[in-house]
Design a protein around this motif. Sequence first.
Motif, PDB file in Angstrom:
ATOM      1  N   ALA A 160      -5.590   5.457 -10.024  1.00 25.22           N
ATOM      2  CA  ALA A 160      -5.252   4.334  -9.200  1.00 25.22           C
ATOM      3  C   ALA A 160      -5.760   3.174  -9.436  1.00 25.22           C
ATOM      4  O   ALA A 160      -4.894   2.181  -9.421  1.00 25.22           O
ATOM      5  CB  ALA A 160      -5.332   4.668  -7.588  1.00 25.22           C
TER       6      ALA A 160
ATOM      7  N   HIS B 109       2.596   4.445  -9.441  1.00 22.14           N
ATOM      8  CA  HIS B 109       1.716   3.220  -9.236  1.00 22.14           C
ATOM      9  C   HIS B 109       2.468   2.091  -9.661  1.00 22.14           C
ATOM     10  O   HIS B 109       2.336   1.146  -8.869  1.00 22.14           O
ATOM     11  CB  HIS B 109       0.370   3.511 -10.092  1.00 22.14           C
ATOM     12  CG  HIS B 109      -0.298   4.376  -9.230  1.00 22.14           C
ATOM     13  ND1 HIS B 109      -1.041   4.266  -8.059  1.00 22.14           N
ATOM     14  CD2 HIS B 109      -1.142   5.605  -9.793  1.00 22.14           C
ATOM     15  CE1 HIS B 109      -1.844   5.164  -7.617  1.00 22.14           C
ATOM     16  NE2 HIS B 109      -2.099   5.879  -8.747  1.00 22.14           N
TER      17      HIS B 109
ATOM     18  N   SER C 285      -4.571  -0.562  -8.287  1.00 23.39           N
ATOM     19  CA  SER C 285      -5.097  -0.404  -6.973  1.00 23.39           C
ATOM     20  C   SER C 285      -6.430  -0.996  -6.748  1.00 23.39           C
ATOM     21  O   SER C 285      -7.247  -0.587  -7.663  1.00 23.39           O
ATOM     22  CB  SER C 285      -4.867   0.899  -6.494  1.00 23.39           C
ATOM     23  OG  SER C 285      -5.499   0.938  -5.029  1.00 23.39           O
TER      24      SER C 285
ATOM     25  N   PHE D  54      -2.548  -3.684  -5.595  1.00 27.54           N
ATOM     26  CA  PHE D  54      -2.135  -2.931  -4.353  1.00 27.54           C
ATOM     27  C   PHE D  54      -3.241  -1.948  -3.886  1.00 27.54           C
ATOM     28  O   PHE D  54      -4.310  -2.208  -4.214  1.00 27.54           O
ATOM     29  CB  PHE D  54      -0.887  -2.191  -4.937  1.00 27.54           C
ATOM     30  CG  PHE D  54      -0.975  -1.163  -5.975  1.00 27.54           C
ATOM     31  CD1 PHE D  54      -1.400   0.195  -5.590  1.00 27.54           C
ATOM     32  CD2 PHE D  54      -0.808  -1.606  -7.293  1.00 27.54           C
ATOM     33  CE1 PHE D  54      -1.533   0.997  -6.636  1.00 27.54           C
ATOM     34  CE2 PHE D  54      -1.221  -0.606  -8.266  1.00 27.54           C
ATOM     35  CZ  PHE D  54      -1.280   0.940  -7.832  1.00 27.54           C
ATOM     36  N   MET D  55      -2.695  -1.346  -2.971  1.00 32.07           N
ATOM     37  CA  MET D  55      -3.529  -0.439  -2.284  1.00 32.07           C
ATOM     38  C   MET D  55      -3.098   1.027  -2.405  1.00 32.07           C
ATOM     39  O   MET D  55      -1.887   1.365  -1.828  1.00 32.07           O
ATOM     40  CB  MET D  55      -3.806  -0.794  -1.065  1.00 32.07           C
ATOM     41  CG  MET D  55      -4.272  -2.198  -0.758  1.00 32.07           C
ATOM     42  SD  MET D  55      -4.313  -2.657   1.114  1.00 32.07           S
ATOM     43  CE  MET D  55      -5.761  -1.749   1.761  1.00 32.07           C
ATOM     44  N   MET D  56      -4.057   1.987  -2.667  1.00 30.07           N
ATOM     45  CA  MET D  56      -3.735   3.448  -2.373  1.00 30.07           C
ATOM     46  C   MET D  56      -4.386   3.772  -0.988  1.00 30.07           C
ATOM     47  O   MET D  56      -5.432   4.049  -0.768  1.00 30.07           O
ATOM     48  CB  MET D  56      -4.350   4.337  -3.369  1.00 30.07           C
ATOM     49  CG  MET D  56      -3.976   5.543  -3.342  1.00 30.07           C
ATOM     50  SD  MET D  56      -4.304   6.651  -4.784  1.00 30.07           S
ATOM     51  CE  MET D  56      -6.267   6.868  -4.638  1.00 30.07           C
TER      52      MET D  56
ATOM     53  N   ARG E 207       3.081  -1.331  -8.126  1.00 28.62           N
ATOM     54  CA  ARG E 207       2.460  -2.713  -8.395  1.00 28.62           C
ATOM     55  C   ARG E 207       3.645  -3.517  -8.798  1.00 28.62           C
ATOM     56  O   ARG E 207       3.628  -4.772  -8.339  1.00 28.62           O
ATOM     57  CB  ARG E 207       1.889  -2.239  -9.726  1.00 28.62           C
ATOM     58  CG  ARG E 207       1.396  -3.666 -10.632  1.00 28.62           C
ATOM     59  CD  ARG E 207       0.690  -3.038 -11.656  1.00 28.62           C
ATOM     60  NE  ARG E 207       1.592  -2.778 -12.777  1.00 28.62           N
ATOM     61  CZ  ARG E 207       1.425  -1.534 -13.701  1.00 28.62           C
ATOM     62  NH1 ARG E 207       0.598  -0.908 -13.330  1.00 28.62           N
ATOM     63  NH2 ARG E 207       2.461  -1.364 -14.470  1.00 28.62           N
TER      64      ARG E 207
ATOM     65  N   SER F  32       0.901  -1.401  -0.036  1.00 26.34           N
ATOM     66  CA  SER F  32      -0.043  -0.171   0.046  1.00 26.34           C
ATOM     67  C   SER F  32       1.061   1.177   0.157  1.00 26.34           C
ATOM     68  O   SER F  32       2.125   1.119   0.446  1.00 26.34           O
ATOM     69  CB  SER F  32      -0.947   0.043   1.182  1.00 26.34           C
ATOM     70  OG  SER F  32      -0.153   0.104   2.457  1.00 26.34           O
TER      71      SER F  32
END
Length: 676
Positions: free
Chosen positions: A342, A299, A347, A311-313, A303, A274
Amino acid sequence: MEKNMLFSQVKGLVHGGDYNPDQWLDRPDILAEDIRLMKKAGVNSATLGVFSWSAYEPVEGEFHFEWMEEIIEKLYQNGIYTILATPSGARPAWLDAAYPEAMRVDSQGLREHHGRRHNHCMSSPAFREKVSIIDRKLAERFGSHPGVLMYHISNELSGECYCPLCAKRFQEYLAEKFENDIEKLNHAWWTSFWSHHYNSFEQIEPPFQNGETSVMGLNLEWKRFTTWNMNDFMKHEISVLRSVTPDIPVTTNFMQLFEGLDYRKMAPELDAISWDNYPPFHNDGEPLAETLAETAFHHAVMRGLKRGKPFMMMESTPSLVNWHTFNKLKRPGVHMLSCMQAVACGSDTVQYFQWRKGRGSYEQYHGAVLDHIGTDDTRVFREVAEVGEAMRKLAPVAGTLVKARAALLFDWDNRYAIRDVRALADETKKYEDTCIGIWKQFLKLGVEMDVVGSDEDLSQYDLVIAPMLYMLQPGTAENLKRFVERGGQLMATYFTGYVDRDQLCFLGGFPGDGLAELFGIVSEEIDTYYPSDRNHICFEDGRAWEVTDYAEILQVKDAWVLARYAEDFYAGTAALTCREYGRGKAYYMAARVKPEEMESLFVQLLTEAKIPVRRLPDGVECHVRTGEEGTYAFYLNGNSGKVEIEGAEGMDLLTGTKIQGTFTLPGYGAAVLSQG
Ligand code: GAL
């Protein structure tokens, strides 16, 4: 259901953010309103307890979790999941008063006073012990709650400490690394230079500002140690949580290209990557589409830290921040655009810092979903609610992946080494900018590129770009050779393969470790230009590209010369070469040329790699996510005016419109075409 879903409980994407109810415990009316408005904004997750240590444990050994229990339960009853943080991002005053060793020592040797955050001594046994007590209690109390989705370790881990405890750990780390043989270290660090020979590991100090900063090996190992020690601290937190609740996934929030920690070393410890995304949109110097494209690179870095998983933002602002040089508002529509980006880049979450603005202290004016005005009747709230609605519509995208056939190599060690090397010109080294510039040019050609480490498996790629790969890790040269041998297209640039992992120069010609054979050239000298110096490299077909900053002079051993220098004493010598190797080709670009100018070379590489080029209107990005149940093409318009997109197809999940052929994207607009 897609098999790469981050959480089985959430049937779609996550929308939410940092929520700090401990600042409002005396206002039950506000806490109740928060839940009502979260639902209205389509929020399904809240990140809790990031800085709650003093609310949990106001005095040493006295714990209060009941307030948090009530919050987690109420959120859950209202369909909102919890991402539970460990509170180790900031220490309560009692802790520093009782255990001053927890406070960091700076690079001048001065111990800090109590205050601020993210400034612990990561080695301190007392601090680690206090963290493990609170973490264990949190896991025991909340780990079995059905609303708890994941643990968020600490916050934005960062920084170095030069205290005696850290210095000792550094010595132990070095002793282990160099197999207790000080002469191995002396050789690797070339300490015969300036008589810097060490007799024992105990003589080695961290690189204090007023101490030893001239041994490149020491500087680099200190950076590596800092990551190692931080990772060790993080693993310590994770192990406490896992010992109680082994099945709850863990993450920690990374900071973009933060140089201080090699995130690639930390990523394997985490269940999901994240990161916190705060681009300087609408700044004075660049068009928004450029800032957006740079964000796409960030990003891609995230990734690449865990390929094969969304993934996480973890953080972003719904409006403005309070720490840029100028804190400009996101213009209408830009919030949606950046959130869609994102998701487009991989994300599965859009999260904010923070849900509600606090009344006081350092971040009272940082953007939040709810402002001091306190109502949902605001532009920002409406835009956040629109994002909530979009995230709901994009539920099928969750768990799908961005699949790239091209990759750009980017290494943290290489960053450190290039920054530290006493060569070239400090102001024009620009390793990161060089990588970003090239990456963006491929994005403009409609090509998705991963960003990966030079020693990682490259077998999924057909094209690899390796800008300024100055340091070669053990195995990197073999990795690149294997890649080209099996049919890959590789492009490296000036300043490749000068040093090994200890920063010792390769002997026998750069690029070293066998790469000279792969490229069929040897770099004999590198010329550093003054900012006003120019050269050109010319092709037989008449193309001429301008050279700035750096030009290497090559000896060609066994390669075609595609272009030559036009000026200076090395006029007529090779500037761009290509060698067939196995089933692939290895290109060497010996000089710095603007990425826009190199476009025809990139197209040639893509054609040879059989990766399609798709030119979109200027300022427009396209990213594609695919999974078992569908393919989703995200179109993002970074221009304030509308654009026409050709050759698109699918059902726009955001508007429900069927698109076939040409369609119009409004200014800052986004479309997500589901292609079945
Ligand atoms: C992040 C941090 C948050 C908050 C935010 C403000 O870097 O994790 O706690 O400070 O910045 O932009």
